[in-house]
Design a protein around this motif. Structure first.
Motif, PDB file in Angstrom:
ATOM      1  N   ARG A 154       0.597  -1.237  -0.368  1.00 32.69           N
ATOM      2  CA  ARG A 154      -0.081   0.108   0.379  1.00 32.69           C
ATOM      3  C   ARG A 154       0.604   0.792  -0.676  1.00 32.69           C
ATOM      4  O   ARG A 154       0.590   2.127  -0.750  1.00 32.69           O
ATOM      5  CB  ARG A 154      -1.193  -0.039   1.367  1.00 32.69           C
ATOM      6  N   GLN A 155       2.302   1.712   0.667  1.00 32.94           N
ATOM      7  CA  GLN A 155       2.603   2.982   0.931  1.00 32.94           C
ATOM      8  C   GLN A 155       3.558   2.466  -0.277  1.00 32.94           C
ATOM      9  O   GLN A 155       4.109   4.018  -0.647  1.00 32.94           O
ATOM     10  CB  GLN A 155       3.624   2.314   2.259  1.00 32.94           C
ATOM     11  N   SER A 156       4.198   1.713  -0.992  1.00 36.05           N
ATOM     12  CA  SER A 156       5.294   1.839  -2.004  1.00 36.05           C
ATOM     13  C   SER A 156       4.531   2.045  -3.280  1.00 36.05           C
ATOM     14  O   SER A 156       5.014   2.858  -4.294  1.00 36.05           O
ATOM     15  CB  SER A 156       5.940   0.128  -2.332  1.00 36.05           C
ATOM     16  N   GLY A 157       2.860   1.981  -3.525  1.00 37.12           N
ATOM     17  CA  GLY A 157       2.460   2.315  -4.485  1.00 37.12           C
ATOM     18  C   GLY A 157       2.248   1.137  -5.725  1.00 37.12           C
ATOM     19  O   GLY A 157       1.572   1.171  -7.005  1.00 37.12           O
ATOM     20  N   LYS A 158       3.803  -0.021  -5.951  1.00 41.70           N
ATOM     21  CA  LYS A 158       3.778  -1.140  -6.206  1.00 41.70           C
ATOM     22  C   LYS A 158       3.108  -1.509  -6.562  1.00 41.70           C
ATOM     23  O   LYS A 158       2.015  -2.555  -6.342  1.00 41.70           O
ATOM     24  CB  LYS A 158       5.110  -0.978  -6.222  1.00 41.70           C
TER      25      LYS A 158
END
Ligand code: ATP
Length: 359
Positions: free
Chosen positions: A191-195
């Motif tokens: 979620r944090q990385s958006g990858k």
């Protein structure tokens, strides 16, 4: 509090009729799939169903026998691994054993000729992200625990800064409790990385916890793609229904008058959404079978005897003998208590809680 999940709609990766043949056998058999940008997509399936072969083709370690892999409209099928925007995180991790945590994480940056200071800064940032203590920077990676090594491998994968992270059963060698923690951390990290994450596992339970969508493989074919909810509640066939642990699979046949007969059960039953004549199975999850309270009977009821009772911790599983058939049910601990041992119980389920499958 419900956490809003951003809608992931833009297509990133498209597999078009991808096939891989080994010795005349299709390890991956004509797969069509679109993975969306920023999605956590998990491929599940039993051993030998072709998951690793599919992932290897995405990573560029194998070339498809037929079909095409397309990234944002451009074919990447013939690109070698290092020219692809993907990074593979293995089950075995493939860390450099004689190097420190910091050196392992910095390896991709060094390859890209990033200066020492910037490398260290980025490594420390990534260590914070995967929750490795700062003091581990100089620690030999072999002196780290399994879970810590997992975090090092993850930080190193992020150091490559790929668009797509590919995971090959990274948690399978880790004990249950730590695995549960890491599953949730991985989901947070996603979620944090958006990858975009493409993750393979043979554990549907693991897939359910983390994924936006799941693809189920059976003998080289992708038999269902859907959200965890859809896969669990609306399996497309028996195989998918049974893949998620124990469940009831009951053969049903329409009587032509809107009722259904279940093999070896006495009465007529309702099957949701099916008035017409058909034959197949219903997949009935144990937790949807309830003890019937007289004032609120569900649509389908059965009379039987409890023949076995197992504690699952927070839930209790019962085997209820109904005629020649055993129905599996699960209720929260402390749910309405059935009558004493050997006594008859009335159980039932609502038609909408069981999924009909043709095969
Ligand atoms: P597991 O969960 O056990 O890792 P999997 O779903 O990843 O299984 P694959 O490793 O993709 O399955 O294998 C799919 C099929 O292809 C198997 O029957 C396997 O024996 C076969 N296979 C995979 N790699 C090769 C190869 N290099 N040469 C020949 N056959 C192969």
């Amino acid at each position: 509090v419900a956490i809003p999940t951003p809608r992931k709609t833009a297509a990133l990766l498209h597999l078009s009729r991808v096939r891989k043949t080994f010795d005349g056998l299709n390890a991956v058999d004509t797969i069509d799939l679109t993975v969306r940008e920023g999605e956590f997509f998990t491929i599940v399936g039993p051993s030998g169903s072709g998951k690793t072969t599919l992932l290897r083709m995405l990573a560029g370690m194998d070339r498809p026998t037929a079909g095409d892999i397309v990234l944002r409209g451009v074919s990447i099928s013939s690109l070698p691994p290092n020219k692809r925007p993907t990074c593979l995180v293995f089950q075995s991790l493939a860390l450099f054993p004689h190097k420190s945590v910091g050196q392992n994480i910095e390896f991709p940056l060094k390859m890209r000729k990033v200066g020492a200071e910037a490398r260290r800064e980025r490594a420390e940032e990534l260590m914070r992200m995967v929750r490795l203590p700062e003091s581990y920077y100089a620690k030999n990676v072999m002196k780290c625990s399994g879970g810590e090594r997992q975090r090092v491998a993850l930080a190193r994968a992020f150091a490559y800064d790929p668009e797509i992270l590919l995971f090959d059963e990274p948690l399978s060698a880790i004990d249950y409790k730590l695995r549960k923690t890491l599953e949730k951390e991985l989901k947070d990290l996603h979620r944090q990385s958006g990858k975009t994450f493409i993750y393979i596992t043979h554990s549907l339970e693991e897939a359910m916890v983390m994924s936006d969508r799941i693809g189920v493989m059976q003998a080289g074919k992708l038999v269902q793609v859907g959200t965890p909810e859809e896969i669990y509640m609306r399996p497309t066939n028996r195989f998918v229904g049974e893949f998620m642990g124990e469940t009831n699979v009951l053969p049903v046949r329409s009587d032509g008058y809107g009722g259904f007969a279940i093999a070896e059960l006495p009465d007529k039953y309702k099957v949701a959404g099916h008035g017409e004549a058909l034959e197949g199975f219903i997949v009935l999850r144990p937790e949807f079978v309830q003890f019937v309270e007289a004032q609120h009977p569900p649509e389908n009821t059965l009379r039987g005897r409890i023949c076995n009772e197992y504690s699952l911790g927070s839930r209790v599983q019962y085997q209820v003998q109904v005629g020649k058939r055993v129905i599996l049910m699960e209720q929260p601990r402390g749910a309405l208590c059935p009558p004493g041992d050997g006594g008859e119980v009335l159980i039932g389920w609502n038609a909408a809680d069981a999924a009909f499958v043709a095969e």
